[in-house]
Structures are given as C-alpha cells and as structure tokens.
Design an enzyme around this catalytic site. Structure first.
Site: not given
Ligand code: SF4
Length: 230
Positions: A51, A136, A154
C-alpha cells in the site's frame, strides 16, 4: 449515448442498485482481476508495504520494487532494525521517499516494546494511530490483511463510487468526499472476506475501466445501471 434517466430514489431502489453493483463487480473481478503478489498475501506487513508503494505509483513500477524490498526487509523487525540509509537505498527510484520514512517509523513504533513477532493492529482506528497512516491505508490494511469489514477510498474508488452512485458529488471537495466514504461503507458486503474481494474489485475497476482519463463504459460490468455511462 446521452445521459441515462435515473430510477426513482427510494431506499429499496438504492439497495437493489447496490446489490446489483456488488454482484456484477464481483463476477467481473473473478474473471478480470489481475494476479498481483500482494493479492496472494494476507500478511499485514506485506500488505502495508504494498500500500505504501502503490500510493501515486503505477502497479508495473511497484512490481519492480516490491519483492526486492521484502527480500531485504522480510519482517517488521528487520525493517525496524535497518538504518535510514539502507531503507532509502531499497526505495531509490520509486520516489516520494516520505512513504519509506513513514513505513520505517511504523516498523519502529510497533517493535518498540520488543514483542516478537511484532504485530500491526487490525482495526482501522488503531491503524490510524500509527505514523503516516491515513484513513485509506488503515482501511486497506484492515480489509486486505485482516479481512475486516472496512471501507477504503482512494482516488480510484472515489471516482467509481461517485460516478455510479452520486454523479453530483465531486471527490475533490472535502464535504463530498465524506459522503463518498459513507456510500463506500454502505455498499460493503456483510462479510469481511467478501469485502476483501469487493474492495479489490472497486480499485481494479477504477484502475482499468473507469479511469480518470477515460471511461471504458462499453467494457464496464456495471454499465447497465450507471448514470454516468457514455
Ligand atoms: S459505466 Fe462508465 S462511468 Fe459508469 S462506472 Fe462503468 S466505466 Fe465508469
């Protein structure tokens, strides 16, 4: 094709649209979702690394760095023990070095008490207390690593959700983005496991079909009920 007339906005109608959206999206993702290394993992650290790397960076670029970084720092403990220079070397070329600094800070934070193995929390609220982790990333780690029922929004997800569920909302406006988060939470499947695939599918649709530059509506699995289709 011109604008599509929207069905009468009743609660039952909204629920039926959400169900149809989820089903079509899930079926499409089973057929068309890309096989990416982080999708095969449920390791919280590996998910966190992916991520961090994927923020504002193309998947193809991340693929060049992801495995190498994990070979060098296979656990939170090894990353925590590394010198900033070593972390920087492994990140060199990916850009936005602040992401690596935050990742390093998270590793140090969760290993500070010396517990082995170090663990990342699974709840988004707890994840958000860690350095550099926003809503997020907290949702992504909770959903993708722990299969918790958690929303994540996102820019890709915000665009898809707004275009399908609320075309008048502008994801770039903070007040609208809050509403988009609320919709993303409302349309989550009940189980966290199904939520994993749902969230991956939403991101995939935003990356491959309903993109910022072009709407590939002819290839879109949810075009039948989408008010923004072209
Ligand atoms: S039909 Fe078009 S605008 Fe609607 S979600 Fe699909 S790609 Fe996006």
């Amino acid at each position: 094709m011109g604008p599509v007339s929207r069905p009468k906005p009743t609660a039952a109608g909204a629920a039926a649209r959400a169900t149809a959206f989820r089903r079509r999206l899930a079926a499409w993702f089973r057929r068309s979702g890309r096989d990416l290394p982080w999708r095969r993992s449920r390791d919280p650290y590996e998910i966190l690394v992916s991520e961090a790397m994927l923020q504002q960076t193309q998947v193809s670029r991340v693929l060049e760095f992801y495995s190498r970084f994990l070979r060098e720092f296979p656990t939170l403990e090894t990353l925590a023990a590394a010198r900033p220079r070593q972390v920087r070397e492994q990140w060199e070329g990916l850009g936005y070095y602040a992401r690596a600094r935050h990742l390093h800070a998270v590793a140090k934070h969760v290993t500070r008490d010396g517990g082995v193995p170090a663990v990342l929390p699974s709840h988004p609220d707890e994840l958000r207390k860690l350095p550099g982790i926003g809503p997020y990333t907290a949702g992504a780690v909770a959903s993708f690593a722990f299969e918790r029922r958690a929303a994540l929004v996102d820019t890709n997800v915000a665009r898809v959700v707004a275009r399908f569920f609320a075309p008048r909302l502008n994801p770039k406006r903070a007040t609208d983005l809050k509403k988009i988060w609320a919709i993303a939470e409302a349309i989550l499947p009940r189980s966290g496991k199904a939520g994993w695939a749902h969230n991956q599918a939403l991101m995939e649709l935003g990356a491959l079909v309903c993109t910022a530059r072009v709407k590939r509506c002819a290839a879109c699995p949810v075009r039948g009920r989408c008010p923004s289709r072209e």
